[in-house]
Design an enzyme around this catalytic site. Structure first.
Site, short mmCIF file in Angstrom:
data_model
loop_
_atom_site.label_atom_id
_atom_site.label_comp_id
_atom_site.label_asym_id
_atom_site.label_seq_id
_atom_site.Cartn_x
_atom_site.Cartn_y
_atom_site.Cartn_z
CD1 TRP A 221 -2.09 -2.27 1.72
CD2 TRP A 221 -2.99 -1.24 -0.05
NE1 TRP A 221 -3.09 -3.08 1.21
CE2 TRP A 221 -3.65 -2.47 0.13
CE3 TRP A 221 -3.37 -0.43 -1.12
CZ2 TRP A 221 -4.68 -2.90 -0.71
CZ3 TRP A 221 -4.41 -0.85 -1.95
CH2 TRP A 221 -5.05 -2.07 -1.75
CG ASP B 284 -3.27 4.05 4.02
OD1 ASP B 284 -4.32 3.89 4.67
OD2 ASP B 284 -2.98 3.36 3.02
CE LYS C 280 -8.59 -2.18 4.80
NZ LYS C 280 -8.75 -3.31 3.93
N1 PMP Z 1 -4.51 1.36 2.21
C1 PMP Z 1 -4.54 0.23 2.93
C2 PMP Z 1 -3.59 0.07 4.09
C3 PMP Z 1 -5.46 -0.76 2.60
O1 PMP Z 1 -5.50 -1.90 3.32
C4 PMP Z 1 -6.36 -0.57 1.52
C5 PMP Z 1 -7.39 -1.59 1.13
N2 PMP Z 1 -7.22 -2.86 1.54
C6 PMP Z 1 -6.27 0.61 0.79
C7 PMP Z 1 -5.33 1.56 1.17
C8 PMP Z 1 -7.16 0.87 -0.39
O2 PMP Z 1 -8.45 1.04 0.01
P1 PMP Z 1 -9.66 1.19 -1.02
O3 PMP Z 1 -9.81 -0.14 -1.69
O4 PMP Z 1 -10.81 1.53 -0.16
O5 PMP Z 1 -9.29 2.25 -1.98
#
Ligand code: PMP
Length: 360
Positions: free
Chosen positions: A101, A171, A195
């Site tokens: 991420w 994030d 989550k």
């Molecule tokens: N950052 C993290 C740490 C994540 O776990 C996720 C999704 N699993 C995201 C960003 C992306 O999220 P989204 O699919 O809602 O855009």
């Protein structure tokens, strides 16, 4: 029949939050219409909006210096929106990369930098662990330092807030609100809700007012966090039902005794699962450095893929689902978000022990 859902996100939600949504779905509070059908400008929806925010503020201890904002589009959108707002032309933004991420956030910042005239710099890189403060070396003049407090796919969590003199952007999608945190240390926290706090498609932000105020003004208004802040997340029509569900989840956290109680339970769940895995170290392989093990996402491997398939099949027989690792890394991943009860973690720990004894 509900199952033992260990999904990584969207993930299990508190049953009471869902039941309340069901009970109120057709007729919200005797208004003769669903909350889905209420105007986002009306007083009934406004009460929901304000309650969600004030419960969150109280329980997390969000200081008056920070706004609580809702942005639709997912945390991935923030990967682009953060540099669009906070990476000025001619400046750099720093990124800590220790998983998929963080990598994605950096990649989007690079694109934005090319578009709007800024640079990116990698402050630290680490594999299967959170880098130490000594290893994090941002450019001193950078506009901000971005990191991912919990790498959901790899199961790597920061168990501290990195020390820095730069505005800190985090994030926190997969470790938001599982415990209290010192919000005053952050310029910006953003978290996809799916989550720990609600459904997908909405991001909760804790945004320092001064930081937001100095953001770029030469980007479309709809992407400026200033616009969101100035309009209490009601500049355009927000995802009202998602915010309503966040309110229900906030009520549930409060009824459980707040974040101290939730934290205690989360630590207990993680301990049950990690202890069971560690007790059979030769059989299960845990790739994450011990000091960076995630309380939310426990990642492990079995000796062979065939055994992994067998483990999943055994789990399914016991109504445990969502245990397969992310498709990019394979193996197993157990997500233990707030709404997962201790009993589920205990049942899984028993399966982990029994499976190793039988097959090890
Ligand atoms: N950052 C993290 C740490 C994540 O776990 C996720 C999704 N699993 C995201 C960003 C992306 O999220 P989204 O699919 O809602 O855009």
């Amino acid at each position: 029949m509900r199952v033992l859902n260990f999904n990584a996100g969207p993930a299990t939600l508190p049953l009471s939050a869902l039941e309340l949504a069901r009970d109120e779905l057709v007729d919200f509070g005797g208004t003769g219409m669903s909350i889905l059908e209420h105007s986002h400008r009306g007083k009934d929806y406004d009460a929901v909006h304000q309650e969600a925010k004030s419960l969150l503020r109280d329980m997390l201890g969000v200081p008056a210096t920070h706004d609580i904002l809702f942005v639709q589009g997912g945390a991935s959108q923030l990967f682009a929106q953060v540099p669009m707002n906070f990476l000025p032309a001619g400046k750099s933004a720093d990124y800590v990369v220790n998983g998929a991420w963080g990598e994605k956030a950096l990649a989007e910042a690079k694109v934005v930098g090319k578009m709007l005239g800024g640079e990116t710099h990698v402050a630290a890189q680490a594999d299967m662990r959170a880098p130490t403060d000594d290893e994090i070396k941002p450019n001193p003049g950078s506009a901000y330092l971005h990191y991912t407090s919990n790498e959901t796919i790899h199961g790597v969590e920061f168990h501290r807030i990195p020390k820095t003199t730069l505005p800190l952007v985090c994030d926190a999608s997969s470790d938001f609100m599982w415990k209290k945190t010192d919000v005053s240390k952050f310029a910006l926290v953003y978290a996809g809700a799916q989550k720990n706090v609600g459904p997908s498609g909405i991001v909760v932000l804790l945004a320092q007012k001064d930081f937001v105020a100095q953001g770029r003004k030469d980007i479309p208004k709809i992407f400026q966090l200033r616009t969101v802040a100035e309009n209490d997340s009601l500049y355009n029509t927000p995802p009202t039902f998602a915010i309503y569900l966040i309110r229900n989840v906030m009520r549930w956290i409060k009824s459980e005794g707040g974040l101290d109680a939730v934290e205690k339970r989360n630590r207990e769940k993680a301990k049950l699962v990690y202890d069971a895995l560690d007790a059979h170290e030769g059989f299960y392989r845990l790739p994450v450095d011990k000091g960076s093990r995630s309380v939310m996402n426990v990642v492990f491997r079995l000796p062979t893929e065939a055994l992994e398939e067998q483990f999943l099949a055994e789990a399914k027989k016991q109504k445990m689902v969502g245990l397969k690792g992310h498709r990019s890394v394979g193996g197993m991943r157990v997500s233990l978000y707030n709404a997962v009860p201790v009993e589920w973690a205990r049942a899984l720990a028993e399966l982990i022990e029994g499976f190793a004894k039988k097959n090890g």
